[in-house]
Design an enzyme around this catalytic site. Sequence first.
Site, PDB file in Angstrom:
ATOM      1  N   CYS A  54      -0.126   6.051  -0.516  1.00 24.82           N
ATOM      2  CA  CYS A  54       0.426   4.709   0.062  1.00 24.82           C
ATOM      3  C   CYS A  54       0.762   3.741  -0.828  1.00 24.82           C
ATOM      4  CB  CYS A  54      -0.885   4.146   0.621  1.00 24.82           C
ATOM      5  SG  CYS A  54      -2.241   4.021  -0.541  1.00 24.82           S
ATOM      6  N   CYS A 130      -8.177   4.897   1.387  1.00 24.84           N
ATOM      7  CA  CYS A 130      -8.352   3.944   0.557  1.00 24.84           C
ATOM      8  C   CYS A 130      -9.701   4.162  -0.189  1.00 24.84           C
ATOM      9  CB  CYS A 130      -8.562   2.590   1.190  1.00 24.84           C
ATOM     10  SG  CYS A 130      -6.731   2.089   1.620  1.00 24.84           S
TER      11      CYS A 130
END
Length: 326
Positions: A54, A130
């Site tokens: 990302c 994440c």
Amino acid sequence: MAKNDLIGGALWDAYSNKVSQRMDNPTHLGVLTENDAQAKNAKLIVADYGAEACGDAVRLYWLVDKDDVIIDARFKSFGCGTAIASSDMMVELCLGKKVQDAVKITNLDVERALRDEPDTPAVPGQKMHCSVMAYDVIKKAAGLYLGKDAQDFEDEIIVCECARVSLSTIREVIRINDLTTVEEITSYTKAGAFCKSCIRPGGHEERKYYLVDILRDVRAEMEEEKLKEAMRKQVSGELSFKEMTMVQKVKAVDKTIDETVRPMLMMDGGNMEIIDIKDTSDGYIDIYIRYMGACNGCASAATGTLFAIENVLQEHLDRNIRVLPI
């Protein structure tokens, strides 16, 4: 900030309250310097890690004392709110631990710590990377402190980045539990439970290994091994009755009857033949026989003679054999 002000209401509902709170008010956001380290007689470690999935990045600061204990920690995150929340929780889990123990913290530990309810994920599956980033920066920091490469702490091929499940673990779980579907793999290991990119080609992130391919290959290996083992046992005479083919079973029954029961039947002018053999759903092996000659219609054919035949076959071939005259 209200939930719906940041993300659409439906999507926001997939985030826990703990995540939303740490997005807006992270507890451990900040910087540590050499002056901080000197003041606490500690060593400063600064580690950076970026997530290719990302473009997010995180910087981790540790103060480690002479006993290898992380006495203070901070982070800076360059990315989305989920990355901030995950990094904040990651720092919290590190505090007070020895470096050698902190490196054992996984991304699943970070995600679970962010949950409001034990069985409800803290973030949607596509955001699990994440917490993986937080996990990886710990390895980077530990490597810097211990004088090792971060990869020294990861000697496995990782198939599912979200759940940090290795190729060897997936292969072993399939074999041990005789798994036949991807859903079973996910149930046992959590691989594929989050972003789902590792399940099959076509997900949001290209992978080198996919669960569908691993399952196919391992099942093929297992079937080939079973076939080889059956052939070996057949040649050596170790094949169990249940493992035999139908032709082999009929031959084994006939051989046992020829050597034990048939001579006695023939002495009295009788005989018998095997009509069929069936494996039942409750684990029994039903052998259907037909009496011939004097045995046909004999009173003991349904009692003593039948019990004798059944006992002989159970003793020589399989304890679950049932003999049924027709």
